[in-house]
Enzyme design. Structure first.
Site, short mmCIF file in Angstrom:
data_model
loop_
_atom_site.label_atom_id
_atom_site.label_comp_id
_atom_site.label_asym_id
_atom_site.label_seq_id
_atom_site.Cartn_x
_atom_site.Cartn_y
_atom_site.Cartn_z
N GLU A 101 -5.12 3.15 -8.26
CA GLU A 101 -6.03 2.07 -7.84
C GLU A 101 -7.43 2.25 -8.41
O GLU A 101 -8.23 1.33 -8.39
CB GLU A 101 -6.09 2.02 -6.30
CG GLU A 101 -4.77 1.56 -5.69
CD GLU A 101 -4.65 1.87 -4.20
OE1 GLU A 101 -4.25 0.98 -3.45
OE2 GLU A 101 -4.94 3.01 -3.81
N ASP A 116 3.93 -4.99 -2.22
CA ASP A 116 5.26 -5.08 -1.58
C ASP A 116 5.15 -6.03 -0.40
O ASP A 116 4.07 -6.50 -0.08
CB ASP A 116 5.71 -3.69 -1.11
CG ASP A 116 4.72 -3.08 -0.14
OD1 ASP A 116 3.81 -2.35 -0.59
OD2 ASP A 116 4.80 -3.37 1.06
N MET A 156 -3.58 1.10 4.91
CA MET A 156 -3.73 2.33 5.70
C MET A 156 -5.18 2.82 5.74
O MET A 156 -5.43 3.95 6.15
CB MET A 156 -2.78 3.41 5.15
CG MET A 156 -1.32 2.97 5.26
SD MET A 156 -0.14 4.12 4.52
CE MET A 156 -0.27 5.51 5.63
N1 ADE Z 1 -0.03 -0.37 1.23
C1 ADE Z 1 0.80 -0.98 0.36
N2 ADE Z 1 1.96 -1.33 0.96
C2 ADE Z 1 1.85 -0.94 2.25
C3 ADE Z 1 2.72 -1.00 3.36
N3 ADE Z 1 3.93 -1.55 3.26
N4 ADE Z 1 2.29 -0.48 4.53
C4 ADE Z 1 1.06 0.08 4.62
N5 ADE Z 1 0.20 0.18 3.61
C5 ADE Z 1 0.59 -0.33 2.41
#
Ligand code: ADE
Length: 228
Positions: A12, A190, A166
């Site tokens: 990133e 995702d 997160m």
């Molecule tokens: N960052 C990218 N994908 C994530 C996910 N599925 N859960 C938490 N943080 C993320």
């Protein structure tokens, strides 16, 4: 003007470091803070690591140790909105913790928290709206969990966010303590579903570059504003 930019992982950050000029790196708190120039601004960029404590301590060091006047959090997120696709960019209008246990909290408020959610800085949000890019201004929910199918529906039902990550709410809380404006720019890697781990691995680099594309436009707009 000093801008602090942080993210969680190497993927990133690296495309951003490549674009900074006159770079100088200092190691503090077991991480590398790289200060350089972009669009006439002084930018300190750092990979803070995954999770809330990493985000909090790194944000605090950007503000107190490097004099950051604005903070940009960039990186990827898991999508929770069926109208969004991998690679789309979400700007954090509202940012909250989805994993604070509210049991026994008398007035529905967590001790030490000013509100149920933090807001992206209004001026920085306006600046993003002026970019004319296809961005979604939405709600970002943060927790110490990589969200997959198991947690997905519960988080949507309780918080109605566009995406999960997160770190953002921890950075937002620290920015709130210091009164420093924050902008969160996240691209979806995702859909926080049963395939999330594989999709994340596949899209991390590409989505990181999507988010950084917006970061560069924001820095250029701030640079023009600063010069004028
Ligand atoms: N960052 C990218 N994908 C994530 C996910 N599925 N859960 C938490 N943080 C993320």
């Amino acid at each position: 003007m000093n801008i602090g930019i942080l993210c969680a992982t190497r993927e990133e950050l690296e495309p951003l470091l490549e674009r900074l000029e006159n770079k100088n790196t200092q190691r503090r708190l077991h991480r590398d803070f790289t200060t350089g120039e972009y669009a006439g601004l002084t930018v300190t960029a750092v990979m803070g690591g995954v999770g809330k404590v990493n985000a909090a301590v790194t944000t605090q060091e950007l503000i107190q140790g490097f004099g950051a006047e604005k903070i940009i959090f960039t990186g990827v997120a898991g999508g929770l909105d069926d109208t969004l696709r991998v690679g789309d960019v979400v700007i954090g209008a509202e940012i909250l913790h989805h994993d604070l246990d509210m049991t026994l909290m008398e007035n529905g408020q967590f001790p030490g928290m000013p509100t149920d959610f933090f807001r992206g800085d209004p001026e920085l949000l306006d600046l993003c709206r002026g970019l004319g890019e296809n961005l979604r201004f939405g709600r970002i929910a943060t927790g110490e969990t990589f969200v997959t199918a198991r947690e997905r529906d519960g988080i949507i039902r309780r918080f109605h966010p566009q995406c999960v990550d997160m770190e953002s709410a921890a950075a937002a809380q620290v920015c709130w303590f210091f009164g420093v404006p924050l902008l969160v720019i996240r691209s979806l890697s995702d859909n926080a579903d049963q395939e999330a781990e594989a999709t994340y691995a596949e899209n991390l680099s590409h989505a990181s570059v999507s988010a950084l594309g917006v970061v560069f436009r924001v820095l250029e707009a701030l640079g023009r504003k600063n010069a004028g």
